[in-house]
Structure formats: C-alpha cells, structure tokens
Design an enzyme around this catalytic site. Structure first.
Site, PDB file in Angstrom:
ATOM      1  N   GLY A   1     -59.477 -10.354  72.340  1.00  0.00           N
ATOM      2  CA  GLY A   1     -58.078 -10.107  72.676  1.00  0.00           C
ATOM      3  C   GLY A   1     -57.415  -9.435  71.494  1.00  0.00           C
ATOM      4  O   GLY A   1     -58.032  -9.265  70.439  1.00  0.00           O
TER       5      GLY A   1
ATOM      6  N   GLY B   1     -56.011  -9.434  68.518  1.00  0.00           N
ATOM      7  CA  GLY B   1     -55.886 -10.427  67.447  1.00  0.00           C
ATOM      8  C   GLY B   1     -54.941  -9.978  66.355  1.00  0.00           C
ATOM      9  O   GLY B   1     -54.528 -10.765  65.507  1.00  0.00           O
ATOM     10  N   ARG B   2     -54.628  -8.703  66.360  1.00  0.00           N
ATOM     11  CA  ARG B   2     -53.702  -8.189  65.336  1.00  0.00           C
ATOM     12  C   ARG B   2     -52.910  -7.005  65.872  1.00  0.00           C
ATOM     13  O   ARG B   2     -52.594  -6.072  65.146  1.00  0.00           O
ATOM     14  CB  ARG B   2     -54.471  -7.764  64.100  1.00  0.00           C
TER      15      ARG B   2
ATOM     16  N   LYS C   1     -50.318  -2.000  65.630  1.00  0.00           N
ATOM     17  CA  LYS C   1     -51.602  -2.552  65.183  1.00  0.00           C
ATOM     18  C   LYS C   1     -51.455  -3.046  63.751  1.00  0.00           C
ATOM     19  O   LYS C   1     -51.063  -2.271  62.880  1.00  0.00           O
ATOM     20  CB  LYS C   1     -52.674  -1.451  65.283  1.00  0.00           C
TER      21      LYS C   1
ATOM     22  N   GLY D   1     -54.386 -11.341  61.331  1.00  0.00           N
ATOM     23  CA  GLY D   1     -53.519 -10.529  62.182  1.00  0.00           C
ATOM     24  C   GLY D   1     -52.973  -9.281  61.509  1.00  0.00           C
ATOM     25  O   GLY D   1     -52.149  -8.576  62.076  1.00  0.00           O
TER      26      GLY D   1
ATOM     27  N   ASP E   1     -65.546  -3.759  73.827  1.00  0.00           N
ATOM     28  CA  ASP E   1     -64.082  -3.896  73.710  1.00  0.00           C
ATOM     29  C   ASP E   1     -63.474  -2.643  73.091  1.00  0.00           C
ATOM     30  O   ASP E   1     -62.254  -2.503  73.066  1.00  0.00           O
ATOM     31  CB  ASP E   1     -63.714  -5.127  72.872  1.00  0.00           C
ATOM     32  N   ASN E   2     -64.307  -1.740  72.601  1.00  0.00           N
ATOM     33  CA  ASN E   2     -63.802  -0.502  72.021  1.00  0.00           C
ATOM     34  C   ASN E   2     -64.094   0.702  72.909  1.00  0.00           C
ATOM     35  O   ASN E   2     -64.180   1.833  72.435  1.00  0.00           O
ATOM     36  CB  ASN E   2     -64.406  -0.284  70.627  1.00  0.00           C
TER      37      ASN E   2
ATOM     38  N   ASP F   1     -60.067   2.976  68.871  1.00  0.00           N
ATOM     39  CA  ASP F   1     -60.477   2.090  67.774  1.00  0.00           C
ATOM     40  C   ASP F   1     -61.293   2.794  66.705  1.00  0.00           C
ATOM     41  O   ASP F   1     -62.510   2.775  66.704  1.00  0.00           O
ATOM     42  CB  ASP F   1     -61.211   0.854  68.314  1.00  0.00           C
TER      43      ASP F   1
END
Ligand code: AMP
Ligand code: MG
Length: 490
Positions: A93, A95-96, A116, A129, A255-256, A265
């Site tokens: 998820g 996260g930052r 970001k 984060g 996830d990227n 990313d």
C-alpha cells in the site's frame, strides 16, 4: 512571494477513487513538515493541468505541495495494494504517499495528484513514510526524460524539501515529490483485492479500471477479458519502448506496474550505456532478476499475476478462465516482438518490411555486444552518418554489415532524406547519462545548486533535436571508475 496570495491555483478535483469500496484505501491527510521549500517546479506540466504556476509557487501553494495544507475539493487517501517483490508476495500500500485528489484538466483528462514522501500511513509497515531529496530529484529527472523521449510515464510536478532530516545509511535532507499519473492503479491493486477474496470489490475495481483507462468496451462479450488483453497490449508496447531506448527500470515488482501503461516508480532505474542484455544497475538486484534483457519476460510474468487476480471475473468455470488468461498472456510476446521490430526498423531508417530486417538488427546488436559499444551513441553515430564513431568501425564484420544496411536502404522507395529523418526521430541524441544525473544531483543536494539540474532537464526535454549542447551531453565520462550502481534510497 506574498503578492500572489489569494490567486486561485486552479485545483479542479473530482475524486473517483474515493468512491470505490472502502477496503481499497484509507482516508488520511499528509503529515505536516517543518520548513517546506520549493526546489524545482514544472511550469509546462502545471499549465497542462490547468494549474497556475505563480499561485502554486507562492507560500500557500507550496504548503499544498508539502502536505501542510489540503486544497479545497481534495480528498486525500492512501491506496492499498499488494505485490510480488522480487517474486515474493506481500500486502503493501502507499506507505509513504498520499493521493491528494484527481485533477480534471482543461482538456477534460483525469490526473492523479500524489505526494510521495508525505509521511506514515497504515501501510507503512516498518518505514518512516519519508523520502530523501536525492531520490525524489532523480525521479523528477528520469520521469521527465522519459516524457521527452515520448514514452508513457508518470510526470513530476514539483519537489519540495521539507527542512527535516531523514535517516538512511546517512542522514539526508527530506523531500516530497508531487507525482502526476493517469492513475495509480497497479497490478498489485488487483492482487490486493483478489487476496481479500471479496468478488464484488474485485469487480468494482475492474469496472473502475475499464471506465478510467479502457472505456471502449462496446460490443465486448467478456469485458474483463478485454481489460486483460488491453493491459497486456499496452505493457507490450511500453516495454518495447524501454528496450528500444535502453531503459532499465530496476525494480519491476508487480506493485510497480501501472495498469494505465505508464512507466511508474523510478527507484534504481538507469539507462544502459554499454550494450549488454545482462546489464543491472540496482544494488538490490543481486540475482539480476530485473536485468535489461529480462524485462520483457518479467513483464509477462507480472501480467500473469494480473490475470490470476482477474480469474474469478473471467469465467465462472475455472479451467475455462485459466484458458482465457493463458491465451491473453501468450499474446504479450507477439505484440512485444512486433513493436520492438517496428521500432528497430525505424532506428535503422527502414520504412518498409523485409523478412531479413530482424537479422540485420540482431547482427548489429551482436557486434555492439562483442565490441562493448555504447547503445545510444552507436545509433546516434549511425543517424549522423558517422560510422567511424562506432566501436566496431574498421572491423571486417562491421564493414560488411554497413554495406548490407546501405543496400537495404537502397531497396526502399523513400528518399535518403526521409530515411534519415526517421532515424533522427527514433534515436535520441541524448539520454540521461548516469554521470550527468549524478553530477546534477550532487550539486543540488550538497550545494543547493539547481542550475545543473535545470540545464540537464532542458537538454533532455527534446532528445530528438540533435543540438550541439546535446552532443556535449552524449559524451561518455572520462573514466568510468567501476560499474555504475543505483540505490532505491527508500
Ligand atoms: P517501492 O520500492 O518504492 O516501490 O516501495 C515498495 C513499498 O514500500 C510500497 O508499499 C511503499 O509505499 C513502501 N515504502 C517504501 N519506502 C517507504 C518508507 N520510507 N516508509 C514507508 N513505506 C515505504
Ligand atoms: Mg512502488
């Protein structure tokens, strides 16, 4: 700065993601930072988003880009997703990162505005984060370079330094990047929904993705199969473009991989210098999983994970669903090869098709590998009709290849001029050379001098211009000092 106070920056939000099932995100505001300072800002991108640059550069505007203020109409949230990281499945998820909202542009397009490095979220796991200034500037440079190259990518609107140190291997200045994306839907978003096992959420996500990125579903018998096929197609087109310019993503976890077909990313990514399919720059990729030559097969692997997540929607009969998924995934190689070969023809100035074109290209690449030729500069030299500038020049095999190539160009109707024009628009005169990127980052992060970065961004903004400044920036570093290494810097 204060003179612009009160000018409306032009935020025009419509937050469709916030209307999806709540399991897919967490509403929260970005954390505040101590001393935000705008260090780089993308005026042309702001204009295309319908945003007013002076207003965003003002203290009030920067407060938004720093996460210290939430603009009117925004509905900040962190997205949930999962992902295979180097092959291992994990629930992840943002996260930052926080999605501030979806900006509707003057042309009616929808763009995610994401901060970001904006602080901890429920998905932060052990992380702080935060993001460091160097890696955020790096993402800014490379993503804008990709845009200049004509490759679908998320964009960078701004970087703000936070005035807060963050702890990595050493202490580093903290920063927040404003990332602009067609969306942040990823293969991992579907993996998350599938892993939770609530079919209605998965269906809502699939319908949402179709509506947002692939709306032409009229007449489609199986809309979820159509979604899979279209994502496969866009990824095959995207990865072909990466291969043609020598871009190495470095961390192609599921996830990227964005479902919009944008490159997303920018961590340990870099452009290949010496032509070698085994090239790996990332310090964390010990096994070479994401080496240059592996990118197409890894993309297909990631898409198979997407297909797996979609299985319950493809057909109620599981073997039937698997059959459909396999067929769609097997198309990846075909579409990739078609796009890659079309791109290679263009790089060689070839306007029509002959069956031997692929071997002509492969032969050149084989020589480049053997003679450790620089990938971009070899094509640059051929474009400028300066074969003497290639590493293979003077060898018998190159002379023979060059004759074959010239004969091939002679067999097409197009003039030499249009063939050269095609090469110029297909072979960048300049790429973000690793030493140039490092030099710009060093000056920015350590000296607060952004002039090198601004100049580099200018040179990279139209890489097909073949200016004299670009000739300077295409030069290799004088001494290489060992293999280049990139770090995630997370
Ligand atoms: P990335 O390698 O940047 O794609 O990130 C992989 C995952 O780790 C994502 O879920 C990120 O949100 C998370 N992550 C990366 N860096 C941090 C950080 N400093 N704090 C919290 N989460 C992070
Ligand atoms: Mg990521």
């Amino acid at each position: 700065m204060t003179e612009h106070k009160g000018i409306h920056p032009g935020w025009n939000f419509d937050n469709s993601y916030a209307r999806l099932p709540e399991a897919l995100y967490t509403r929260l505001k970005p954390a505040s930072v101590r001393l935000p300072k705008l260090v780089i800002f993308n005026d042309p991108l702001a204009a295309s988003l319908g945003l007013d640059s002076p207003a965003l550069r003002s203290d009030e505007g920067v407060a938004v880009l720093a996460g210290n203020a939430v603009p009117e109409g925004a509905e900040p949230l962190a997205q949930a997703y999962a992902g295979h990281q180097f092959g291992n499945f994990t629930m992840l998820g943002d996260g930052r990162a926080v999605l501030i909202g979806e900006q509707i542009t003057p042309l009616g397009k929808r763009a995610d505005i994401q901060l970001k490095g904006s602080g901890r979220t429920p998905y932060s796991r052990g992380g702080d984060g935060r993001a460091a200034l160097g890696p955020m500037l790096r993402e800014y440079i490379i993503s804008e370079a990709m845009h200049g190259l004509g490759i679908a990518t998320t964009r960078s609107l701004a970087v703000v330094s936070t005035g807060e140190p963050i702890i990595r291997e050493t202490e580093q200045p903290g920063a927040i990047l404003t990332r602009v994306a067609a969306s942040h839907l990823r293969v991992g978003t579907f993996q998350y929904a599938a892993a939770r096992g609530i079919k209605e959420d998965l269906r809502a996500l699939a319908d949402y993705t179709l509506h947002r990125h692939y709306p032409e579903t009229d007449g489609e018998e199986n809309r979820y199969l159509f979604l899979l096929q279209e994502v496969v197609k866009r990824q095959a087109e995207l990865i072909a473009k990466w291969q043609l310019v020598g871009f190495i993503h470095g961390v192609m976890n599921t996830d990227n991989m964005a479902l919009s077909g944008e490159t997303i990313d920018y961590g340990p990514c870099a452009f290949m210098d010496t032509y070698d399919l085994g090239t790996v720059f990332s310090s964390i990729d010990q096994q070479g999983r994401y080496a240059f030559g592996n990118q197409p097969s890894i993309a297909a692997w990631n898409l198979a994970r997407f297909a797996e997540a979609l299985l319950p929607l493809l057909d109620d009969n599981e073997p039937q669903a698997i059959g459909l998924a396999e067929e769609a995934i097997s198309d990846f190689g075909v579409i990739f090869n078609r796009n890659w070969l079309a791109g290679m023809r263009a790089k060689l100035g070839i306007c029509n098709e002959e069956p031997e074109d692929e071997s002509l290209a492969e032969e050149l690449l084989g020589m480049m590998h053997k003679h450790r030729a620089d990938y971009a500069n070899t094509f640059r030299a051929l474009t400028l009709d300066k074969p003497e500038d290639t590493a293979m020049f003077g060898t018998e095999e190159f002379t023979r290849w060059h004759e074959l190539w010239q004969a091939r160009l002679g067999r097409q109707e197009e003039s030499q001029e249009s063939s050269q024009q095609l090469m110029r628009s297909s072979n960048p005169a300049v790429i973000p050379r690793n030493h140039r990127v490092e030099e710009a980052l060093e000056a920015a992060v350590n000296q607060g001098d952004y002039s090198l970065m601004e100049r580099l961004l200018g040179v990279l903004s139209n890489p097909y211009a073949y200016t004299s400044e670009q000739a300077e920036y295409s030069a290799l570093p004088e001494s290489c000092g060992g293999p280049y290494r990139t770090f995630c810097g997370t």
